[in-house]
Design a protein around this motif. Structure first.
Motif, PDB file in Angstrom:
ATOM      1  N   TRP A 142     -12.592   1.325 -37.415  1.00  0.00           N
ATOM      2  CA  TRP A 142     -13.580   1.477 -37.833  1.00  0.00           C
ATOM      3  C   TRP A 142     -14.343   0.808 -38.672  1.00  0.00           C
ATOM      4  O   TRP A 142     -15.600   0.795 -38.807  1.00  0.00           O
ATOM      5  CB  TRP A 142     -13.319   2.989 -38.336  1.00  0.00           C
ATOM      6  CG  TRP A 142     -12.762   4.032 -38.465  1.00  0.00           C
ATOM      7  CD1 TRP A 142     -12.939   4.747 -36.833  1.00  0.00           C
ATOM      8  CD2 TRP A 142     -12.527   5.160 -38.170  1.00  0.00           C
ATOM      9  NE1 TRP A 142     -12.268   5.895 -36.784  1.00  0.00           N
ATOM     10  CE2 TRP A 142     -12.185   5.985 -38.392  1.00  0.00           C
ATOM     11  CE3 TRP A 142     -12.583   5.438 -40.673  1.00  0.00           C
ATOM     12  CZ2 TRP A 142     -11.815   7.347 -38.620  1.00  0.00           C
ATOM     13  CZ3 TRP A 142     -11.727   6.254 -40.732  1.00  0.00           C
ATOM     14  CH2 TRP A 142     -11.008   7.392 -40.060  1.00  0.00           C
ATOM     15  N   SER A 143     -13.570   0.022 -39.332  1.00  0.00           N
ATOM     16  CA  SER A 143     -14.364  -1.153 -40.374  1.00  0.00           C
ATOM     17  C   SER A 143     -13.450  -2.330 -40.405  1.00  0.00           C
ATOM     18  O   SER A 143     -11.858  -2.497 -40.157  1.00  0.00           O
ATOM     19  CB  SER A 143     -14.677  -0.546 -41.599  1.00  0.00           C
ATOM     20  OG  SER A 143     -13.866  -0.069 -42.109  1.00  0.00           O
ATOM     21  N   GLY A 144     -14.236  -3.388 -40.970  1.00  0.00           N
ATOM     22  CA  GLY A 144     -13.523  -4.629 -40.958  1.00  0.00           C
ATOM     23  C   GLY A 144     -12.265  -4.518 -42.384  1.00  0.00           C
ATOM     24  O   GLY A 144     -10.569  -4.636 -42.329  1.00  0.00           O
TER      25      GLY A 144
ATOM     26  N   VAL B 281      -9.183  14.689 -37.538  1.00  0.00           N
ATOM     27  CA  VAL B 281     -10.655  15.022 -38.319  1.00  0.00           C
ATOM     28  C   VAL B 281     -11.497  14.139 -38.710  1.00  0.00           C
ATOM     29  O   VAL B 281     -12.279  14.209 -38.422  1.00  0.00           O
ATOM     30  CB  VAL B 281      -9.992  15.816 -39.101  1.00  0.00           C
ATOM     31  CG1 VAL B 281     -11.343  16.542 -39.848  1.00  0.00           C
ATOM     32  CG2 VAL B 281      -9.558  17.477 -39.097  1.00  0.00           C
ATOM     33  N   PHE B 282     -10.792  13.015 -39.425  1.00  0.00           N
ATOM     34  CA  PHE B 282     -11.806  11.852 -39.951  1.00  0.00           C
ATOM     35  C   PHE B 282     -12.337  10.905 -38.450  1.00  0.00           C
ATOM     36  O   PHE B 282     -13.531  10.767 -38.318  1.00  0.00           O
ATOM     37  CB  PHE B 282     -11.494  11.004 -40.990  1.00  0.00           C
ATOM     38  CG  PHE B 282     -10.179  11.582 -42.131  1.00  0.00           C
ATOM     39  CD1 PHE B 282     -11.050  12.879 -42.634  1.00  0.00           C
ATOM     40  CD2 PHE B 282      -8.901  11.097 -42.427  1.00  0.00           C
ATOM     41  CE1 PHE B 282     -10.238  13.296 -43.432  1.00  0.00           C
ATOM     42  CE2 PHE B 282      -8.696  11.854 -43.955  1.00  0.00           C
ATOM     43  CZ  PHE B 282      -9.115  12.884 -44.418  1.00  0.00           C
TER      44      PHE B 282
ATOM     45  N   ALA C  69     -21.597   7.707 -36.308  1.00  0.00           N
ATOM     46  CA  ALA C  69     -21.956   6.665 -35.602  1.00  0.00           C
ATOM     47  C   ALA C  69     -22.874   6.420 -34.535  1.00  0.00           C
ATOM     48  O   ALA C  69     -23.913   6.188 -34.392  1.00  0.00           O
ATOM     49  CB  ALA C  69     -20.652   6.221 -35.182  1.00  0.00           C
ATOM     50  N   ARG C  70     -22.464   8.252 -33.747  1.00  0.00           N
ATOM     51  CA  ARG C  70     -24.105   8.770 -32.610  1.00  0.00           C
ATOM     52  C   ARG C  70     -24.768   8.973 -33.656  1.00  0.00           C
ATOM     53  O   ARG C  70     -25.834   8.492 -32.779  1.00  0.00           O
ATOM     54  CB  ARG C  70     -22.681   9.888 -31.743  1.00  0.00           C
ATOM     55  CG  ARG C  70     -23.874  10.194 -31.301  1.00  0.00           C
ATOM     56  CD  ARG C  70     -23.198  11.687 -30.299  1.00  0.00           C
ATOM     57  NE  ARG C  70     -23.830  12.845 -31.461  1.00  0.00           N
ATOM     58  CZ  ARG C  70     -25.184  13.321 -31.610  1.00  0.00           C
ATOM     59  NH1 ARG C  70     -26.130  12.970 -31.007  1.00  0.00           N
ATOM     60  NH2 ARG C  70     -25.139  14.224 -32.933  1.00  0.00           N
TER      61      ARG C  70
ATOM     62  N   PRO D  27     -18.269  -1.506 -34.008  1.00  0.00           N
ATOM     63  CA  PRO D  27     -17.844  -1.364 -34.940  1.00  0.00           C
ATOM     64  C   PRO D  27     -18.422  -0.671 -36.147  1.00  0.00           C
ATOM     65  O   PRO D  27     -20.234  -0.389 -36.138  1.00  0.00           O
ATOM     66  CB  PRO D  27     -17.880  -2.258 -36.084  1.00  0.00           C
ATOM     67  CG  PRO D  27     -17.845  -3.469 -35.038  1.00  0.00           C
ATOM     68  CD  PRO D  27     -18.666  -2.927 -34.128  1.00  0.00           C
ATOM     69  N   ILE D  28     -18.305   0.270 -36.501  1.00  0.00           N
ATOM     70  CA  ILE D  28     -18.412   1.483 -37.498  1.00  0.00           C
ATOM     71  C   ILE D  28     -19.311   1.037 -38.794  1.00  0.00           C
ATOM     72  O   ILE D  28     -20.399   0.743 -39.093  1.00  0.00           O
ATOM     73  CB  ILE D  28     -18.290   2.466 -37.565  1.00  0.00           C
ATOM     74  CG1 ILE D  28     -17.936   3.701 -36.234  1.00  0.00           C
ATOM     75  CG2 ILE D  28     -19.034   3.367 -38.705  1.00  0.00           C
ATOM     76  CD1 ILE D  28     -16.885   4.603 -36.083  1.00  0.00           C
ATOM     77  N   ALA D  29     -18.856   0.459 -40.011  1.00  0.00           N
ATOM     78  CA  ALA D  29     -18.867  -0.478 -40.454  1.00  0.00           C
ATOM     79  C   ALA D  29     -18.271  -1.169 -41.153  1.00  0.00           C
ATOM     80  O   ALA D  29     -17.065  -2.053 -40.196  1.00  0.00           O
ATOM     81  CB  ALA D  29     -18.420   1.282 -42.201  1.00  0.00           C
ATOM     82  N   ALA D  30     -18.499  -2.139 -41.946  1.00  0.00           N
ATOM     83  CA  ALA D  30     -17.632  -3.547 -42.424  1.00  0.00           C
ATOM     84  C   ALA D  30     -16.802  -3.132 -43.562  1.00  0.00           C
ATOM     85  O   ALA D  30     -15.843  -3.669 -43.977  1.00  0.00           O
ATOM     86  CB  ALA D  30     -19.049  -4.220 -43.233  1.00  0.00           C
TER      87      ALA D  30
END
Length: 331
Positions: free
Chosen positions: A97-99, A48-49, A57-58, A67-70
């Motif tokens: 998704w992120s670092g 779900v997440f 992101a879209r 990448p979506i986020a840091a």
């Protein structure tokens, strides 16, 4: 990697996400169904997440391979014990998704949403009940919040079940007369409550205790003494949670915030909140009781911005710009 925060407030009944840049600008907001791993399982929860994160992101105009986020700040119902936090963090990190990723209980997001620094106590009463506290020196206090097995009392489901229990006993003579009887009969549309109980027993009617919770508050507000005992018991429990947390962190004498949130508390028109304020002052006279005025996902985003070292202006920008998220379908 650009400085963006993917903030997740994952509740039992809904999931809210916000993609925020380091200056506090909201790039995208989405909402979907509740996905507590305790209810739907870890795999389904993270699926779900995933759907919501990709939709955010879209909407923010990010490319599929970008990448979506840091940093991902995920504050979730069902992250009650260290093992649950570790399992969720590992599963989220695997999605890429992120670092960096932090996973915590959603009550910490409520606390940050209701304070300028994340210091104080937060009590949430929604589907369940929970409490966390954070001291100025970083010490924390929390409860397992696993239901009756961990000593909990309260939450929408529990209170709704009490409404049915009290009404049944009023009808069959084991309990005190109460207006809950007529109210619950009307809710189920039967001639008697015994008839409704039989339908519930044979699963011809679904038992949704959460639907009975606001009914109990309505009956209590109209002056019913039996329903009022449940409301008083909830007030007592909230004060107890806050008092124990403040005591364990040696904050009873300090001017700290006590933040209240969750659908049960925010939907009672101040009946519970005002009583909590009065009763808690007997133990913590300097405490400031307040109801959170922004969604908890804002708290998750602020915790993420804190982790990235965002400027103070980012918080003000985020709080003033936040809009109600848009409902989207999730996989």
């Amino acid at each position: 990697m650009t400085d963006r925060v993917l903030a997740i407030d994952g509740g039992n009944s809904k999931t809210a996400m916000a993609l925020v840049d380091v200056d506090g600008r909201v790039l995208a907001q989405v909402r979907g169904p509740g996905a507590s791993p305790q209810q739907v399982g870890l795999q389904r929860s993270v699926d779900v997440f995933e759907g919501l994160a990709r939709e955010a992101a879209r909407r923010a105009g990010l490319g599929a391979d970008e990448p979506i986020a840091a940093h991902t700040a995920a504050y979730l119902a069902g992250a009650d014990l260290p093992k649950e936090e570790d399992d969720l963090r590992s599963a989220i990190e695997a999605r890429g998704w992120s670092g960096t990723t932090v996973v915590g209980n959603d009550t910490f997001a409520l606390l940050r949403a209701g304070t300028a620094d994340g210091i104080g106590v937060a009590v949430v009463c929604g589907a369940g009940i929970n409490c966390v506290a954070v001291a100025p020196d970083g010490r924390t206090h929390r409860f397992p919040a696993l239901g009756r097995i961990s000593g909990d009392w309260g939450g929408g489901g529990h209170i709704g079940s009490e409404a049915l229990w009290l009404a049944v006993r009023a009808e069959d003579g084991r309990g005190e007369p109460t207006a809950l009887l007529d109210a619950v009969i009307a809710h189920y549309g039967t001639a008697t409550l015994a008839e409704a109980v039989e339908l519930l027993h044979f699963e011809e009617v679904e038992f949704d205790p959460h639907a009975l919770c606001p009914l109990l508050f309505q009956v209590a507000a109209a002056g019913d003494a039996v329903a009022r005992t449940v409301v008083d018991r909830l007030v007592e429990e909230i004060v107890l949670l806050a008092r124990v947390s403040l005591s364990r962190l040696a904050l009873l004498a300090e001017p700290v915030d006590v933040v209240l949130g969750g659908g049960v508390l925010t939907g009672t028109s101040g009946v519970v909140v005002d009583a909590v304020d009065v009763r808690l002052r007997a133990y913590a006279p300097a405490a400031r009781v307040r109801v959170v005025d922004v969604p908890p996902v804002v708290g998750a985003a602020l915790l993420g911005l804190d982790a990235l070292g965002a400027s103070p202006g980012a918080e003000l920008r985020l709080r003033t710009a936040y809009e109600t998220p848009v409902e989207v379908a999730a996989g």
